[in-house]
Write an enzyme that holds these catalytic residues in place. Sequence first.
Site, short mmCIF file in Angstrom:
data_model
loop_
_atom_site.label_atom_id
_atom_site.label_comp_id
_atom_site.label_asym_id
_atom_site.label_seq_id
_atom_site.Cartn_x
_atom_site.Cartn_y
_atom_site.Cartn_z
N HIS A 179 -10.15 -5.29 -3.35
CA HIS A 179 -8.84 -5.89 -2.54
C HIS A 179 -8.64 -6.04 -1.24
O HIS A 179 -9.77 -5.51 -0.49
CB HIS A 179 -7.99 -4.46 -2.84
CG HIS A 179 -8.43 -3.38 -2.44
ND1 HIS A 179 -9.19 -2.37 -3.10
CD2 HIS A 179 -8.34 -2.56 -1.20
CE1 HIS A 179 -9.62 -1.65 -2.55
NE2 HIS A 179 -9.39 -1.35 -1.36
N ASP A 229 0.79 -1.19 0.04
CA ASP A 229 -0.05 -0.05 -0.08
C ASP A 229 0.95 1.27 0.02
O ASP A 229 2.00 1.22 0.59
CB ASP A 229 -0.91 -0.15 1.27
CG ASP A 229 -2.06 1.04 1.12
OD1 ASP A 229 -3.32 0.61 0.96
OD2 ASP A 229 -1.96 2.14 1.12
N VAL A 285 -10.86 2.88 -3.56
CA VAL A 285 -10.63 2.47 -4.88
C VAL A 285 -11.41 1.27 -5.35
O VAL A 285 -11.76 0.47 -4.68
CB VAL A 285 -9.02 1.99 -4.86
CG1 VAL A 285 -8.83 1.25 -6.44
CG2 VAL A 285 -8.32 3.02 -4.52
N HIS A 318 -7.03 -6.17 2.15
CA HIS A 318 -5.64 -5.36 2.91
C HIS A 318 -5.17 -6.60 3.76
O HIS A 318 -5.96 -7.22 4.58
CB HIS A 318 -6.47 -4.47 3.57
CG HIS A 318 -6.71 -3.06 3.00
ND1 HIS A 318 -6.19 -1.96 2.85
CD2 HIS A 318 -7.98 -2.99 2.52
CE1 HIS A 318 -7.03 -0.95 2.25
NE2 HIS A 318 -7.99 -1.49 1.96
P1 AMP Z 1 -9.91 1.32 0.37
O1 AMP Z 1 -10.04 2.24 1.11
O2 AMP Z 1 -10.06 -0.07 0.98
O3 AMP Z 1 -10.45 1.34 -1.02
O4 AMP Z 1 -8.25 1.16 0.07
C1 AMP Z 1 -7.49 1.58 -0.99
C2 AMP Z 1 -6.03 1.56 -0.62
O5 AMP Z 1 -5.42 1.98 -1.81
C3 AMP Z 1 -5.60 2.66 0.36
O6 AMP Z 1 -5.19 2.13 1.40
C4 AMP Z 1 -4.71 3.33 -0.39
O7 AMP Z 1 -3.53 3.81 0.46
C5 AMP Z 1 -4.12 2.37 -1.40
N1 AMP Z 1 -3.61 2.88 -2.78
C6 AMP Z 1 -4.19 3.89 -3.11
N2 AMP Z 1 -3.30 4.25 -4.32
C7 AMP Z 1 -2.45 3.42 -4.28
C8 AMP Z 1 -1.11 3.07 -5.29
N3 AMP Z 1 -1.12 3.96 -6.23
N4 AMP Z 1 -0.41 2.07 -5.05
C9 AMP Z 1 -0.50 1.47 -3.87
N5 AMP Z 1 -1.80 1.54 -3.17
C10 AMP Z 1 -2.45 2.58 -3.35
#
Ligand code: AMP
Length: 114
Positions: A100, A30, A96, A102
Site C-alpha cells: 500500500h 487510514d 499490513v 500512504h
Molecule cells: P503499514 O505500517 O505501512 O503496513 O501501514 C498499515 C496502515 O494500515 C496503518 O497506517 C494502519 O493505521 C492502517 N490500517 C490498519 N487497519 C486498517 C483498516 N481496517 N482500515 C484502514 N486502515 C487500516
Amino acid sequence: MPDDLFLKIINREIPADIVYETDEILAFRDINPQAPTHILIIPKEHIRTMNEMGPGHTEMAGKLFLVAAELAESEGIAQEGYRVVMNCNRAGGQAVYHIHLHLLGGRQMGWPPG
Ligand code: AMP
C-alpha cells in the site's frame, strides 16, 4: 489465501471509507490517520511486500502514484505539498502485508522520518 486485512476491505468483508476504486486499484482512508489527509492506495492483487514486485507490476506501480497525485489534488493538498510512502517489512515499519502507498498531507512533514 493468506490472512490479508486489505483483501477483506477489497471484498467488503470489513468496512472502510473508500475514496477511489477501479478494477485494479482501491484507495481508502487510514483508520488511524497520521495527518489530516491519510489515504492508503492499494492494488487489488495480493502482493505481500515491495520485495515481491516484479516487471509485471510496472504499470500497476505507476498507477498507484498517479492515483496518489489525483487524490492529492481532490483533497486540496497538491499545491501545499504531501508525502507518499511505502513501508517494506519490519524495519521499514510495515504492519499490513498487502502493499500500500500512504498518501499523507494537510500538515508539515518532518525529515528525516523517525
Ligand atoms: P503499514 O505500517 O505501512 O503496513 O501501514 C498499515 C496502515 O494500515 C496503518 O497506517 C494502519 O493505521 C492502517 N490500517 C490498519 N487497519 C486498517 C483498516 N481496517 N482500515 C484502514 N486502515 C487500516
